[in-house]
Design a protein around this motif. Structure first.
Motif: not given
Lengths: 149, 172
Positions: B28-36
């Motif tokens: 399954x394609x894993x969803x990523x999110x950018x964080x600072x």
């Protein structure tokens, strides 16, 4: 002399009197100032004198007045003014160099006597609205401080 | 002619192969999110990457007389005047003073844009969404007001903060 007006776009330039309070450079439109005089002279004339740092939050520090002058407000109702330390030059600012307060700060404009920010040569000058300052000072809950020289 | 054992072994192998194909994991394609990721008083926090427009080195902040104490003042960012939020004050933290690592994160949502003063910026990374868990329940109340999650980063617990809630607190 009044600030220069451009008939098409309103004011093209304003002339401001600058002075420093601690590390902050402030400016007041000369059209708001009736005269600049020594504190003793202002007191003799019965001028109500206010200190900026007693009217608004200003670091909470004492401001040294090494060379104090009173900027007397142009007002028909009564003689009032603010005491500042060592007023500097009168400079001409093109309105293109003036920016409004950022939105977050603008939300507190009822507490802040600053109406805009001028940025000539990348230096910040906060433009004080002297009328707002003096009118606020006439409120019933505001401490009035008489300068005794 | 194959012997009986050989048939048996072949059947076992066939069964094993059939079972393997049934149990094959579907990728399954894993969803990523950018964080600072940044620090305040040596504790780790993060902002969602889509809220952070710029990261700049600390420069002198011009105090605006009359402003509440959770607004440090204003700065000139390439000709634009930006406000700067004192997030330490907002979250009830001690202010450590400025160092070479101090940074100003320029944050924005749909309505507001402002700088936020932080002690250091540690990293900007993409994390799997499912690596973000609910914030720890023992968080200080003032910090909890702004926390939306927690994750692990190099052995540190990072508290994810909501920029909208920060701005709402100041703007209202």
């Amino acid at each position: 002399m009044p600030s220069e007006k451009n008939a098409e776009i309103g004011y093209a330039e304003i002339r401001i009197l600058t002075f420093d309070m601690l590390k902050v450079r402030l400016g007041i439109d000369v059209e708001q100032i009736a005269e600049i005089c020594e504190p003793e002279e202002a007191v003799k004339k019965g001028t109500k004198i206010f200190q900026l740092n007693e009217m608004v939050k200003f670091y909470g520090q004492e401001i040294p007045y090494n060379s104090p002058k009173v900027l007397v407000f142009k007002d028909e109702k009564e003689l009032s003014g603010i005491i500042v330390n060592e007023p500097k030059d009168i400079i001409t600012i093109n309105v293109h160099l003036i920016q409004p307060l950022p939105p977050l700060i603008d939300r507190y404009k009822s507490l802040i006597p600053v109406w805009a920010v001028a940025v000539p040569d990348n230096k910040i000058i906060m433009l004080l609205d002297l009328e707002k300052f003096i009118v606020r000072s006439r409120g019933p809950y505001v401490k009035i401080n008489r300068y005794h020289g | 002619m194959p012997n009986r054992d050989e048939e048996k072994f072949e059947k076992i192998i066939d069964d094993i192969k059939k079972n393997k194909s049934k149990n094959k994991n579907i990728q399954v394609e894993t969803e990523y999110t950018k964080i600072v990721i940044f620090t305040l008083n040596k504790d780790y926090y993060a902002f969602p990457g889509n809220n952070i427009k710029d990261l700049i080195q600390y420069e002198d902040i011009t105090f605006v007389p009359g402003c509440p104490d959770f607004i440090s003042g204003i700065i000139n960012v390439r000709g634009d005047i930006e406000s700067v939020i004192n997030i330490h004050k907002l979250m009830g933290l001690q202010e450590p003073g400025y160092s070479k690592k101090t940074r100003i994160a320029i944050a924005a949502n749909d309505d507001i844009r402002s700088g936020i003063l932080v002690d250091s910026v540690e990293d900007v990374i993409d994390v799997p969404v499912d690596a973000i868990h609910p914030p720890i329940s023992t968080l200080d109340k003032m910090i909890k007001n702004f926390a939306t999650g927690k994750l692990d980063y190099n052995g540190h617990v990072v508290t994810l903060l909501n920029v909208d809630k920060l701005f709402d607190k100041i703007a209202k």
